[in-house]
Scaffold this motif. Structure first.
Motif, short mmCIF file in Angstrom:
data_model
loop_
_atom_site.label_atom_id
_atom_site.label_comp_id
_atom_site.label_asym_id
_atom_site.label_seq_id
_atom_site.Cartn_x
_atom_site.Cartn_y
_atom_site.Cartn_z
N VAL A 158 44.27 55.93 26.72
CA VAL A 158 45.16 54.86 26.28
C VAL A 158 44.56 53.48 26.52
O VAL A 158 44.56 52.62 25.63
CB VAL A 158 46.52 54.97 27.00
N PHE A 159 44.00 53.26 27.72
CA PHE A 159 43.57 51.92 28.10
C PHE A 159 42.06 51.74 28.12
O PHE A 159 41.58 50.63 28.30
CB PHE A 159 44.11 51.56 29.49
N GLY A 160 41.31 52.81 27.97
CA GLY A 160 39.86 52.71 28.04
C GLY A 160 39.32 52.97 29.44
O GLY A 160 40.07 53.02 30.41
N SER A 161 38.02 53.12 29.53
CA SER A 161 37.37 53.35 30.83
C SER A 161 36.81 52.04 31.36
O SER A 161 36.65 51.07 30.62
CB SER A 161 36.24 54.38 30.67
N ASN A 162 36.52 52.04 32.63
CA ASN A 162 36.01 50.82 33.27
C ASN A 162 34.49 50.73 33.12
O ASN A 162 33.75 50.63 34.10
CB ASN A 162 36.41 50.80 34.74
N THR A 163 34.04 50.81 31.91
CA THR A 163 32.62 50.69 31.59
C THR A 163 32.45 49.60 30.55
O THR A 163 33.40 49.21 29.88
CB THR A 163 32.04 52.01 31.07
N MET A 220 45.54 45.60 45.09
CA MET A 220 45.62 45.09 43.73
C MET A 220 46.04 46.20 42.78
O MET A 220 45.58 47.33 42.89
CB MET A 220 44.25 44.53 43.31
N LEU A 221 46.92 45.87 41.82
CA LEU A 221 47.30 46.78 40.75
C LEU A 221 46.39 46.51 39.56
O LEU A 221 46.35 45.39 39.04
CB LEU A 221 48.77 46.57 40.37
N VAL A 222 45.67 47.52 39.11
CA VAL A 222 44.75 47.36 37.99
C VAL A 222 45.53 47.33 36.69
O VAL A 222 46.32 48.24 36.40
CB VAL A 222 43.71 48.50 37.96
N THR A 223 45.32 46.29 35.90
CA THR A 223 46.02 46.15 34.61
C THR A 223 45.08 46.24 33.41
O THR A 223 45.52 46.54 32.31
CB THR A 223 46.76 44.81 34.55
N SER A 224 43.80 45.94 33.61
CA SER A 224 42.84 46.00 32.51
C SER A 224 41.50 46.48 33.04
O SER A 224 41.12 46.12 34.17
CB SER A 224 42.66 44.63 31.85
N VAL A 225 40.81 47.28 32.27
CA VAL A 225 39.51 47.79 32.69
C VAL A 225 38.49 47.58 31.57
O VAL A 225 38.84 47.37 30.41
CB VAL A 225 39.58 49.29 33.05
N GLY A 226 37.22 47.68 31.95
CA GLY A 226 36.14 47.69 30.97
C GLY A 226 36.09 46.47 30.08
O GLY A 226 36.14 45.33 30.53
N MET A 227 36.02 46.72 28.79
CA MET A 227 35.86 45.65 27.82
C MET A 227 37.11 44.78 27.67
O MET A 227 37.06 43.73 27.04
CB MET A 227 35.47 46.24 26.46
N ASN A 228 38.23 45.21 28.22
CA ASN A 228 39.44 44.42 28.14
C ASN A 228 39.55 43.38 29.26
O ASN A 228 40.50 42.60 29.29
CB ASN A 228 40.68 45.33 28.19
N THR A 229 38.59 43.39 30.18
CA THR A 229 38.62 42.45 31.30
C THR A 229 37.82 41.20 30.96
O THR A 229 37.02 41.17 30.02
CB THR A 229 38.04 43.08 32.57
N ALA A 230 38.01 40.18 31.78
CA ALA A 230 37.26 38.94 31.59
C ALA A 230 35.76 39.19 31.80
O ALA A 230 34.92 38.67 31.07
CB ALA A 230 37.76 37.88 32.58
N TRP A 231 35.44 40.00 32.80
CA TRP A 231 34.04 40.29 33.08
C TRP A 231 33.43 41.15 31.98
O TRP A 231 32.25 41.03 31.65
CB TRP A 231 33.92 41.01 34.42
N GLY A 232 34.24 42.02 31.37
CA GLY A 232 33.75 42.87 30.30
C GLY A 232 33.26 42.08 29.11
O GLY A 232 32.27 42.44 28.47
#
Length: 1009
Positions: free
Chosen positions: A126-131, A297-309
């Motif tokens: 649903v949300f993607g992987s943290n890559t 911290m509650l994770v709300t976005s991972v991977g390419m959906n993050t600012a760092w991504g």
């Protein structure tokens, strides 16, 4: 079917909820029918908040009675990601706050998400992987194209094309293609082999980079207990545990914690630390670093959906990193290449003059050029052949294999070092470590096992034995429970399935928590329910203590401090006895406590003290200031951290290698002395007054005093990170090549300043790892010594290859130059020289770059900062081999036909075959620059033997079966034996030369810097 996913609507009312419940009932019946008689029910589940209504279903399988989600949640991921990235507090309020977002994401704020594989997989779907998506790696064809861009290769190809055209026109397509075609084939072979080698090494570096990235760990709470996972395994809904030095692994929202501050300079460019709290700034961005405090911290976005991504997607995988040694070798290559270019130009001029003056002959003994009679095509063909020969000399003269040798040996070393618990983050560290003269090491976890256990407990002036909780007054026991259970970053989890609590945190925190839970019978849940934490001062290396301000249900406010024993003791004016009496502390009693601390330190115990104060002024609750004076000493604990097995031998190995080991620790001077003596850093009969110093004393020295005493200091106790940095700077000014180990956030400046920064893979913070060059995966000092050995091996292997290649360069240039001037032709054709180039560059680099480290490397002194690449020993060896090859091959060139009674073609083949075999035998000699036994340990390097065998087989094929291609003639057995004997003489010559005594210092200065 549209209800397979949950749907959200805003501002629900009672009528709408009833409608949803009817839909639930209808859909559940429909689902049951769709199940076709399977014993499965789909039960609807309804949840809502101030700004959403969520519908989902659970599938209940009666067979195994396991619950699984058919659908989870429906939330606008893009809007949620933008809200966190833009820190939009109003949007968060529309969602209903952090708790409501956690509800939407199916996260229990106390136990986290389930760790079931199906749940994790669904969240990833649903949300993607943290890559992060990265640009594709360079293809093989790109390496081929880069190899073809070399100027000398292009010139050779142009010459080959002209030669091919003239040859076909003069001799026809059947016979005329050999000269030009063979050069083209040889060039393509060299280019392809070089491209394959570079392509494979690039893939290997990418693989090592991916492995190193995957080693980044973060603590998450799943199914009620904390567990370390790779940052790439973090999913939306995870609860991440953050502490000082951690890198935030994804975008998320602050749940709880104290004094949490992050460094957002990587995202905003601003160096100010940002405080994160639940009132006005609960937003956490991936890639930022925790600089103070702790929290969840509650994770709300991972991977390419993050600012760092977004930032990571624009970063290329291709690394243009050039190590210092590669830069030096490139300059050396350029220097030698210029010499080769000069020789090639002289050869070109001489050959052209001799040709146009009629002083050259063809294969049949006829004059090649006769003015007015020789055809234009023949003249052009001869000129092209001469130019090709001159260009080929440049190809052979330029030692482009030197940078390749560095790449090969670094790639091989990195792979092997990973197996031996050392992950290289920066290529330059491999070679620099071989030059290290001083290692500044931590104590805890590096020299010791970092397996803390409380072995002594003093309450007042009395040591407490087993079942201490039964002997301590209730009021004192209560304060000890508060001082440990509330003033900690560790956590205690009690699972229903077992009565044994699970304790997590740093080794020190875990040890103290275990002691108070099991020995002092503390109930952590009951304790936290009865107290509210008002303020927290997190532990760091500067303060060496942590504090907490708490308020009990009865409105009592207590200030608790925990930390280095002597520091807490200096803050206390009273102390408790086991009977609960609060007694003022006079000077004599203070001295007694100092002796207790000193005695525990002498036993190699880390001494921790607890102090508290009851605060009566309720204004403190408003100011949230933790009292630091007038405390009551609650007790002293001694934690035992055993020395690592083998650490004494590792320290001695460094000493034998001429590397000085200094221990820099935050422990008191007595503990530091005891550990230093136990690990062999300080000898028992050594002058401890000069060898051991405290950080405050060192920093108060004048600059002249520090520089005078820096070499004699072995231990620095009670040091701060600034003291460590000052030590490194002084050592570098003194001319040392400094390696530093560190694990904390505050170690980052010293790790960056050092020539080689070594961070700890287990206890090291992410800040420390990012600041280091090498990560020691097992936190063991023995692995630091392994890195030292591999660093020396890298440097040594490259020196071996330099010696080997320069021998070939010198011999090839001199032979071709002398032959061209004297006879008007070069003895080695373009194809033959390209084959020699292939042997010495790619195959030679691969053979010599994969030698493994030996114990002999650790018996030599470090090369230091200014030692040249080419030493006297190397010049001695290569000059001897080059002179022998030049002498023998020139004799063969001018007298070979007479000696062997053969024609010119066979004589040229003998020269070519002897030259190649000389390089094969010289590779054995180059393996050992000083060791007389060149076969020592050779069976361990199967790759070396394989390459030698392959080279010999290919040479036989070149001579015996590729007559037209290589311009060779078949040799009989006697001629083969003669070539082998000539080449084998390299061994006794190399053995005899090593009896010539020379130092390893500089002999001839080349531009290697």
């Amino acid at each position: 079917m549209f209800l397979d996913k949950a749907h959200s609507v805003r501002k629900p009312n009672k009528r709408l909820r009833k409608i949803f419940r009817v839909i639930y009932f209808v859909v559940s019946l429909a689902k049951k029918v769709i199940a076709n008689g399977k014993n499965t029910q789909f039960l609807p589940r309804f949840s809502c908040g101030p700004s959403y209504v969520a519908i989902d279903f659970q599938a209940i399988d009666d067979v195994d009675d396991k619950h699984r989600h058919v659908c989870l949640f429906d939330i606008d991921q893009k809007a949620l990601s933008e809200m966190v990235r833009e820190k939009n507090f109003n949007s968060l309020c529309q969602y209903g706050g952090v708790k409501e977002v956690a509800t939407i994401l199916e996260t229990n704020m106390n136990v986290g998400i389930t760790a079931k594989e199906s749940d994790i997989k669904y969240r990833i779907d649903v949300f993607g992987s943290n890559t992060y998506e990265k640009p594709p790696a360079k293809s093989f064809l790109s390496f081929v194209f880069e190899a073809f861009k070399d100027t000398t290769i292009i010139i050779l190809l142009v010459c080959a094309v002209f030669s091919l055209g003239f040859g076909i026109k003069q001799h026809g397509p059947t016979e005329g293609w050999y000269d030009g075609g063979s050069i083209i084939v040889a060039v393509i072979l060299v280019v392809v082999v070089s491209a394959i080698s570079n392509f494979k090494q690039s893939r290997q570096f990418d693989k090592l980079s991916d492995e190193s990235s995957n080693l980044m760990k973060v603590g998450v709470v799943r199914k009620g207990h904390r567990q370390p996972i790779s940052i790439f395994e973090v999913v939306v809904g995870d609860i991440v545990c953050l502490k000082i030095g951690d890198q935030v692994p994804a975008d998320g929202l602050f749940l709880d914690g104290h004094s949490l501050k992050v460094d957002e300079s990587s995202m905003t460019g601003e160096s100010d630390y940002v405080e994160v709290n639940e009132t006005d700034n609960p937003f956490l961005l991936s890639g930022t670093m925790v600089t103070d405090g702790y929290g969840h911290m509650l994770v709300t976005s991972v991977g390419m959906n993050t600012a760092w991504g977004v930032m990571m997607s624009s970063i290329s995988r291709d690394s243009d990193e050039q190590t210092p040694l590669q830069a030096r070798l490139n300059k050396l290559t350029s220097y030698i290449g210029k010499v080769g270019l000069l020789v090639a130009f002289l050869v070109l001029v001489v050959l052209l003059i001799r040709y146009f003056t009629g002083n050259t002959e063809d294969k049949h003994g006829n004059r090649e050029f006769n003015y007015g009679k020789t055809k234009a095509n023949d003249v052009m063909n001869a000129v092209v052949r001469i130019v090709a020969a001159a260009v080929t000399i440049v190809v052979v003269a330029i030692p482009e294999g030197l940078p390749l040798a560095v790449t090969l040996t670094l790639a091989y070393s990195m792979k092997r070092m990973m197996v031996e618990n050392s992950m290289v983050r920066k290529l330059s560290a491999c070679e620099t470590m071989g030059s290290a003269t001083t290692i500044c090491t931590d104590k805890t976890g590096t020299l010791t096992l970092n397996q803390m256990k409380v072995t002594e407990f003093w309450l007042g002036k009395e040591v407490m034995t087993d079942k201490a909780s039964l002997k301590i007054a209730p009021n004192v026991l209560e304060m000890l429970h508060e001082g440990v259970g509330l003033n900690t970053t560790g956590e205690v989890y009690r699972q229903l399935s077992t009565s044994i609590p699970e304790i997590s945190g740093s080794p020190t925190e875990s040890a103290i928590l275990s002691w108070v839970v099991f020995d002092l019978a503390m109930d952590i849940d009951e304790l936290k329910q009865g107290h509210k934490i008002l303020q927290v001062e997190a532990f760091n290396s500067e303060k060496k203590r942590s504090g907490v301000l708490t308020r009990m249900d009865g409105k009592k406010i207590h200030a608790h401090w925990k930390g280095a024993a002597e520091m807490i003791l200096s803050m206390c004016s009273n102390y408790y006895t086991k009977n609960g009496n609060n007694i003022p502390m006079n000077d004599e009693e203070r001295t007694q406590f100092e002796m207790i601390i000193k005695d525990m330190a002498a036993k190699c115990l880390r001494c921790i003290a607890f102090g508290y104060k009851e605060v009566t002024d309720e204004s403190v609750e408003v100011s949230r200031k933790i009292e630091e004076t007038g405390l009551t000493l609650l007790g002293l604990v001694g934690l035992k951290d055993p020395s690592r097995p083998g650490v004494r031998a590792a320290v001695q190995a460094c000493r034998d290698a001429g590397v000085d080991v200094k221990m820099i620790t935050g422990d008191n001077i007595f503990t530091a002395k005891a550990i230093a003596i136990e690990s062999g850093i300080v000898k028992p009969n050594e002058d401890l007054n000069n060898a051991v110093v405290e950080g405050v004393t060192f920093r108060n020295y004048s600059d002249e005093e520090r520089m005078e005493k820096i070499n004699t200091i072995r231990v620095m106790a009670r040091s701060s990170p600034s003291d460590k940095l000052l030590m490194v700077k002084c050592l570098k000014r003194k001319g040392h090549v400094v390696a530093v180990t560190g694990d904390g956030t505050n170690d980052a400046p010293a790790l960056k300043e050092a020539d080689i920064g070594l961070s700890m893979g287990i206890q090291g913070t992410e800040v420390a790892k990012q600041s280091s060059d090498i990560v020691i995966l097992d936190d063991n000092f023995t692995s630091v010594v392994t890195v030292l050995k591999w660093g020396r091996c890298v440097y040594n292997n490259i020196q071996k290859f330099i010696q080997f290649q320069l021998t070939v360069n010198v011999a090839a240039l001199v032979i071709n130059f002398v032959a061209a001037i004297s006879s008007g032709e070069v003895p080695l054709t373009a194809v033959q020289l390209l084959w020699v180039n292939l042997i010495m560059d790619t195959l030679g680099a691969l053979a010599l770059a994969t030698e493994q480290p030996t114990n002999d490397l650790m018996t030599k002194q470090p090369v230091g900062r200014t030692e040249p690449l080419i030493t006297k020993i190397m010049w001695r060896n290569l000059i001897a081999q080059a002179l022998y090859q030049i002498t023998v091959l020139l004799i063969l060139e001018f007298k070979g036909s007479t000696i062997f009674g053969v024609n010119k073609n066979v004589k040229d083949t003998l020269v070519f075959n002897s030259f190649v075999l000389c390089q094969v035998f010289n590779e054995f000699t180059a393996r050992k620059m000083e060791e007389k036994n060149i076969f020592k340990g050779i069976v361990k390097n199967k790759l070396f033997l394989g390459i030698i065998g392959m080279t010999v087989v290919l040479q036989v094929v070149m001579v015996e079966f590729l007559k037209k291609f290589a311009d060779t003639e078949r040799l009989n057995w006697g001629q083969w034996v003669a070539c082998i004997v000539i080449a084998a003489m390299s061994w006794p010559i190399g053995w005899l030369v090593k009896f010539i005594p020379v130092s390893s210092k500089q002999f001839l200065s080349l531009p290697t810097q």
